[in-house]
Design a protein around this motif. Structure first.
Motif, short mmCIF file in Angstrom:
data_model
loop_
_atom_site.label_atom_id
_atom_site.label_comp_id
_atom_site.label_asym_id
_atom_site.label_seq_id
_atom_site.Cartn_x
_atom_site.Cartn_y
_atom_site.Cartn_z
N ASN A 35 11.95 15.28 30.87
CA ASN A 35 11.06 16.34 31.21
C ASN A 35 11.22 17.59 30.65
O ASN A 35 10.43 18.52 31.14
N ARG A 133 -2.00 13.31 41.35
CA ARG A 133 -1.54 14.43 40.17
C ARG A 133 -2.61 15.41 39.49
O ARG A 133 -2.93 15.41 38.31
N VAL A 136 -5.32 21.28 39.16
CA VAL A 136 -5.99 22.50 39.51
C VAL A 136 -5.15 23.74 39.22
O VAL A 136 -5.77 24.72 38.86
N GLU A 137 -4.01 23.74 39.53
CA GLU A 137 -3.25 24.71 39.29
C GLU A 137 -2.86 25.30 37.76
O GLU A 137 -2.99 26.49 37.71
N SER A 178 4.13 23.93 41.08
CA SER A 178 3.89 22.96 40.26
C SER A 178 4.71 23.11 38.90
O SER A 178 4.76 24.20 38.20
N VAL A 179 5.47 22.29 38.48
CA VAL A 179 6.31 22.49 37.27
C VAL A 179 5.50 22.41 36.08
O VAL A 179 5.54 23.45 35.32
N GLY A 180 4.36 21.46 36.09
CA GLY A 180 3.55 21.66 34.97
C GLY A 180 2.55 22.79 34.77
O GLY A 180 2.47 23.29 33.75
N ASP A 320 12.45 12.66 42.08
CA ASP A 320 12.67 11.79 41.07
C ASP A 320 13.68 10.84 41.32
O ASP A 320 14.07 9.84 40.65
N ILE A 342 6.77 15.08 48.11
CA ILE A 342 6.18 15.75 47.01
C ILE A 342 4.95 14.88 46.54
O ILE A 342 3.67 15.36 46.35
N ARG A 386 10.76 5.75 38.15
CA ARG A 386 12.10 5.82 38.84
C ARG A 386 12.37 4.69 39.95
O ARG A 386 13.37 4.11 40.35
C1 EPZ Z 1 6.72 16.95 36.72
O1 EPZ Z 1 5.70 16.52 36.93
C2 EPZ Z 1 7.51 15.81 36.06
N1 EPZ Z 1 7.13 15.32 34.93
C3 EPZ Z 1 7.55 14.65 37.30
O2 EPZ Z 1 8.62 13.49 36.61
C4 EPZ Z 1 8.29 15.24 38.43
O3 EPZ Z 1 8.36 14.17 39.71
C5 EPZ Z 1 7.50 16.48 38.93
O4 EPZ Z 1 7.51 17.44 37.97
C6 EPZ Z 1 8.07 17.10 40.35
O5 EPZ Z 1 9.46 17.60 40.11
C7 EPZ Z 1 7.40 16.09 33.81
O6 EPZ Z 1 7.97 17.10 33.92
C8 EPZ Z 1 6.72 15.35 32.53
P1 EPZ Z 1 4.21 18.93 39.69
P2 EPZ Z 1 4.22 17.40 37.13
O7 EPZ Z 1 2.80 19.64 38.95
O8 EPZ Z 1 4.55 18.78 36.22
C9 EPZ Z 1 1.10 18.59 43.29
C10 EPZ Z 1 9.52 11.53 36.43
O9 EPZ Z 1 9.58 10.33 37.01
N2 EPZ Z 1 0.10 19.58 42.30
O10 EPZ Z 1 5.35 19.82 39.97
O11 EPZ Z 1 3.09 16.53 36.96
C11 EPZ Z 1 1.39 17.24 42.55
O12 EPZ Z 1 0.24 16.35 43.12
C12 EPZ Z 1 8.17 12.30 36.56
O13 EPZ Z 1 9.94 11.95 35.26
C13 EPZ Z 1 -1.07 19.97 42.93
O14 EPZ Z 1 -1.38 19.85 43.85
O15 EPZ Z 1 4.86 17.77 38.84
C14 EPZ Z 1 2.38 17.02 43.24
O16 EPZ Z 1 2.12 16.27 44.59
C15 EPZ Z 1 7.32 11.74 37.73
N3 EPZ Z 1 -1.98 20.69 41.99
C16 EPZ Z 1 3.37 18.24 43.27
O17 EPZ Z 1 2.38 19.27 43.11
C17 EPZ Z 1 -1.50 21.14 40.59
O18 EPZ Z 1 -2.37 21.63 40.22
C18 EPZ Z 1 4.41 18.22 42.15
O19 EPZ Z 1 3.64 18.08 40.92
C19 EPZ Z 1 -0.42 20.49 40.05
C20 EPZ Z 1 0.33 19.78 40.97
#
Ligand code: EPZ
Length: 443
Positions: A35, A133, A136-137, A178-180, A320, A342, A386
């Motif tokens: 990641n 997933r 929006v953010e 949000s990480v992404g 994870d 999460i 996972r």
């Molecule tokens: C990253 O995903 C990781 N993937 C995920 O790992 C990890 O589970 C996740 O971060 C949380 O740590 C990569 O880095 C490629 P988020 P990401 O945006 O960025 C909500 C694995 O198994 N959310 O932090 O997609 C979302 O629905 C994978 O290696 C919003 O509501 O995660 C979720 O419930 C799985 N709105 C929570 O935040 C948004 O715009 C965490 O999502 C974005 C996210």
């Protein structure tokens, strides 16, 4: 199917056969973080110079990202754990739907494409088995930086208005850490005009690794790893050589649990302990002794006691590792309450653990796990990356043989897991289910 099958196509016809009850020993080697590597690869879009990464894991997700970047015109060369990327003649700002749909992380390309080219058209990444997933953010952040963003025909179209398309800095407050989204805004803001702040930023080590790479490329980022990140926009970024991806904290946690569930004193390295503090504390609480040095961790399991887990954004317990840790709790003494906060649908591994004799009750997004003396081997399927790892861990401790299917998930995130576990003494082998008559070793 014409031509050689790809790794993921092979994974559909393969299973792992795990004979439980075998003690492990020695050292389990941790690869570079999936990641982190994935998002660091997209950062190469921000410069026309060469970006060279090392300690890149060998995963199908990495191969997928190579394909996507090559479709955009990035020149990519891979040699062992080293990848060289050069985006000096980008041919497209639109990664193909089929590739984006199979690899969510490719959506992260929208930020650097917008920052570098002033435009991007990236297919909406679909939901997956663990949740909707949404992005929006990500979109809110790009709009705050001055981009016109619309979602049409399943794609996110983003463009910077004006003849000299350059994003402009803004104060951004994320609704959720949000990480992404944090990574998307980071990569869009580094070339923007002015100083951007991101509040309620994700604090994961992978975000820190990205900020560190961007700064090595000439960006000016402070505060990464904390809740507020400041990005002072610069005119351009330059390349970087020999940037080492951080060790994969989730793989490290998975291996520590493998030691705990088999009652095996083991060494796991390399590990950056502060990337796993919440997990290390839970391992101590459930009866494991940990000796930590600057290269790795020596774990000495004790009699496993049930502990409670609630998944949280970093530095809380990582989602994870929820499924892997639940596998451990199925054979601990007492009752463990595990809450997934999460993702809305990340408890699908429970049904598979129950097939192995686990005693688990579900109440909404919470699992109540009653420890049992021993699991029994069974054919099971991993529903996500996972969960598949959790099945392997359960198989290591179960009586008899466990056949784990769903390897297309597992191979996305674990670099040769069966080779690593075999080297530590596990009786585990990858089998082609079409050749069952040739299978002898593990059965
Ligand atoms: C990253 O995903 C990781 N993937 C995920 O790992 C990890 O589970 C996740 O971060 C949380 O740590 C990569 O880095 C490629 P988020 P990401 O945006 O960025 C909500 C694995 O198994 N959310 O932090 O997609 C979302 O629905 C994978 O290696 C919003 O509501 O995660 C979720 O419930 C799985 N709105 C929570 O935040 C948004 O715009 C965490 O999502 C974005 C996210």
């Amino acid at each position: 199917m014409t031509g050689p099958a790809t790794a993921s196509q092979n994974s559909l016809k393969e299973r792992l056969a795990v004979r439980g009850g075998q003690a492990l020993s020695g050292t389990l080697k941790v690869s570079g973080a999936k990641n982190s590597a994935l998002v660091l690869m997209t950062a190469s879009l921000l410069t026309s110079d060469v970006v060279e990464l090392c300690n890149v894991p060998e995963l199908t997700d990495i191969a997928g990202m190579v394909d996507i970047l090559r479709c955009l015109g990035v020149r990519v060369e891979r040699s062992g754990d080293r990848i060289q990327l050069q985006a000096d003649s980008l041919s497209s700002a639109e990664p193909p739907y089929e590739l984006v749909n199979s690899l969510r992380a490719s959506f992260f390309s929208i930020g650097p494409l917008l920052g570098r080219l002033g435009q991007a058209k990236v297919p909406l990444p679909g939901g997956c088995r663990i949740g909707a997933r949404p992005v929006v953010e990500h979109i809110r952040g790009l709009k705050a930086l001055g981009a016109h963003v619309s979602v049409e025909h399943g794609s996110v179209n983003a463009a910077v208005p004006g003849t000299q398309p350059r994003l402009r800095a803004a104060p951004i407050i994320l609704d959720c850490p949000s990480v992404g989204a944090t990574e998307t805004v980071l990569m869009a803001a580094v070339l923007a005009r002015g100083t951007t702040t991101i509040e309620n930023a994700a604090q994961e080590p992978e975000v820190q690794d990205l900020a560190q790479l961007l700064n090595a490329m000439g960006a000016d980022i402070t505060g990464a790893g904390g809740p507020v990140i400041t990005i002072r926009g610069v005119e351009r970024l330059h390349g970087v050589r020999n940037y080492s991806v951080i060790p994969d904290r989730i793989e490290a946690g998975t291996f520590l649990i493998a030691a705990a569930i088999t009652g095996s004193p083991m060494r796991v390295e390399p590990v950056i302990p502060e990337h796993l503090n919440a997990v290390l504390q839970k391992l101590r609480d459930c009866g494991c002794r940990l000796e930590i040095d600057d290269a790795g961790i020596m774990i000495t399991p004790g009699q496993l006691q049930a502990v409670d887990i609630t998944t949280q954004p970093f530095p809380g317990f990582p989602t994870d590792l929820q499924a892997p840790f639940m596998a451990l709790m199925t054979v601990a003494q007492g009752t463990s309450v595990i809450s997934e906060k999460i993702y809305e649908n990340r408890l699908q591994h429970i049904a598979e653990l129950q097939r192995m004799g686990a005693s688990i009750r579900v109440e909404g997004s919470t699992a109540i796990v009653e420890g049992v003396p021993q699991l029994s081997g069974a054919p099971v399927t991993g529903s996500d990356l996972r969960a598949s790892a959790a099945m392997v861990l359960a198989g290591l401790a179960a009586k008899g043989v466990t056949h784990v299917s769903g390897l297309s998930h597992l191979d996305r995130g674990y670099d040769n897991i069966e080779r690593k576990l075999s080297s530590a003494g596990a009786v585990i082998e990858r089998q082609d289910i079409r050749l069952t008559d040739k299978i002898k070793k593990v059965e």
